[in-house]
Design a protein around this motif. Structure first.
Motif, PDB file in Angstrom:
ATOM      1  N   GLU A 137      52.239  19.794  23.912  1.00  0.00           N
ATOM      2  CA  GLU A 137      51.855  18.870  22.845  1.00  0.00           C
ATOM      3  C   GLU A 137      52.271  17.464  23.255  1.00  0.00           C
ATOM      4  O   GLU A 137      53.420  17.228  23.635  1.00  0.00           O
ATOM      5  N   SER A 139      52.393  13.352  22.168  1.00  0.00           N
ATOM      6  CA  SER A 139      52.281  12.372  21.091  1.00  0.00           C
ATOM      7  C   SER A 139      52.790  11.034  21.590  1.00  0.00           C
ATOM      8  O   SER A 139      53.487  10.948  22.606  1.00  0.00           O
ATOM      9  N   THR A 140      52.430   9.974  20.875  1.00  0.00           N
ATOM     10  CA  THR A 140      52.812   8.614  21.246  1.00  0.00           C
ATOM     11  C   THR A 140      53.652   8.009  20.142  1.00  0.00           C
ATOM     12  O   THR A 140      53.257   8.023  18.968  1.00  0.00           O
ATOM     13  N   GLU A 258      46.680  16.903  21.672  1.00  0.00           N
ATOM     14  CA  GLU A 258      46.984  15.479  21.525  1.00  0.00           C
ATOM     15  C   GLU A 258      47.206  15.150  20.058  1.00  0.00           C
ATOM     16  O   GLU A 258      46.540  15.677  19.179  1.00  0.00           O
ATOM     17  N   GLY A 259      48.150  14.255  19.820  1.00  0.00           N
ATOM     18  CA  GLY A 259      48.411  13.828  18.452  1.00  0.00           C
ATOM     19  C   GLY A 259      49.293  12.611  18.472  1.00  0.00           C
ATOM     20  O   GLY A 259      49.913  12.279  19.479  1.00  0.00           O
ATOM     21  N   ALA A 260      49.355  11.912  17.366  1.00  0.00           N
ATOM     22  CA  ALA A 260      50.207  10.731  17.236  1.00  0.00           C
ATOM     23  C   ALA A 260      51.158  10.936  16.077  1.00  0.00           C
ATOM     24  O   ALA A 260      50.754  11.361  14.998  1.00  0.00           O
ATOM     25  N   ARG A 261      52.426  10.658  16.321  1.00  0.00           N
ATOM     26  CA  ARG A 261      53.431  10.750  15.261  1.00  0.00           C
ATOM     27  C   ARG A 261      54.268   9.480  15.329  1.00  0.00           C
ATOM     28  O   ARG A 261      55.318   9.438  15.957  1.00  0.00           O
TER      29      ARG A 261
END
Length: 364
Positions: A137, A139-140, A258-261
């Motif tokens: 996983e 994240s940025t 992909e993901g943004a937190r």
């Protein structure tokens, strides 16, 4: 002001933006035992607190052993020793490898029998990689690390940060015995709650005599001398790690999500759980959350759905309690108590049941 800002040496390995709640340690409990007590120059508790605040850490790597015996009830799907799943580490013993080369370059590897799970921060990029499942996983982060409130600590540094936040008039601070941790001489700082309603008897932090960073952290419940939670280095090197340790390239065949937190924003809670509030301060504070589904399950035994059935099964195995505050179920551990009321509230704290009943009455 955050302890991260006032104590730079404590923030080097806080998992930023990643859901990391690791417990345990992979060696026998005897690994935590100290060697012969070293003869160190005398230092006061105030001096040790200053040491922690002013320490500067350029980098390190090492092995961390964690052990937790919190008295948690057995739950389905929760693994034990040898597992590398982050969600399985709520009890038992586990081993971690750690690397640090500045606040934005950190890596924690949870070692299991058949694989490992790594949490890697390199600048704004955060990776969580499960080697056994071959899943990653990504994240940025947006902004500076703030940590994840309420999760259990991963290293002596992070544990110390949480404990030192409670140093106020409600805390008795003293100097314990010197120790040898991971082959290094260390002072011991002891924190003790003054309020007897806290389940915590004392917290001890072993501080490296030369580098002034925490090497071991222990929490001892009231009325005992055996730690219910401890985390310690068994090997440590203060050289700055190679930058390659923080570069992650997914192996062939890896399933990448992909993901943004964005950092600094609270993680969303499930829709059925209202954001919790905290009643009180310091050692005897209590977290209170509204969980309407608890009330529904308590009122209607035939509530449909697998989730409701699992909740009924868990609740049914807990002792029933009642009082002026209402009725509900109680969960007791060595360092915590949780009250689940039939009107849909959850109260949790490192306090006695009587303290929870008091808060439940005042928040009706």
């Amino acid at each position: 002001m955050s302890v991260f800002q006032t104590r730079p040496a404590l923030r080097w390995l806080v998992p930023t933006g990643a859901a990391l709640a690791i417990l345990g340690g992979g060696a026998a409990v005897g690994t935590f035992a100290s060697a012969a007590e070293p003869n160190l120059p005398e230092r006061s508790a105030a001096q040790l607190l200053v040491d922690l605040q002013t320490a500067r850490l350029d980098g390190l790597s090492g092995t961390v052993i964690k052990r937790a015996d919190l008295g948690l009830p057995s739950l389905p799907g929760i693994g034990g020793r040898g597992s590398a799943e982050l969600t399985s580490l709520v009890s038992g013993t586990h081993t971690l490898r750690v690397w640090h080369a500045g606040p934005d370059k950190t890596r924690v590897a949870l070692l299991g029998t058949l694989g490992e799970t790594d949490v890697i921060r390199n600048g704004k990029d955060v990776w969580i990689w499960d080697s056994q499942a071959n899943k990653a996983e990504h994240s940025t982060l947006d902004g500076q690390p703030t940590g994840r409130p309420g999760h259990l600590p991963t290293t002596p540094q992070e544990a110390a940060e949480q404990a030192l936040a409670a140093v106020d008039p409600s805390t008795r601070v003293s100097v314990g015995r010197s120790a040898s941790i991971a082959g290094r001489d260390a002072y011991e700082l002891v924190l003790e709650p003054r309020d007897a309603t806290s389940l915590v008897g004392q917290i001890t932090i072993a501080i490296d005599a030369a580098e002034h960073v925490p090497l071991r952290f222990q929490v001892v419940p009231q009325g005992t001398s055996k730690p219910a939670f401890e985390v310690a280095f068994t090997q440590i090197d203060f050289e700055r790690p190679d930058p390659a340790q923080f570069v992650f390239n997914p192996p062939p065949g890896t399933v990448v999500t992909e993901g943004a937190r964005p950092d600094g924003k609270p993680m969303a809670l499930p829709a059925e759980v209202e954001r919790p509030t905290v009643v009180g301060k310091g050692w005897t504070s209590v977290l209170v959350a509204e969980v309407p589904q608890l009330a529904e399950v308590a009122k209607v035994a035939e509530t449909d759905g697998a989730e409701a059935a699992l909740l009924r099964s868990v609740l049914g195995g807990l002792p029933e309690v009642n009082g002026a505050w209402g009725t509900g179920r109680i969960v007791t551990g060595k360092l915590f108590t949780a009250l689940l009321t039939d009107d849909g509230r959850v109260l949790v704290g490192a306090v006695t049941p009587e303290r929870l009943y008091e808060v439940a009455q005042s928040t009706r």
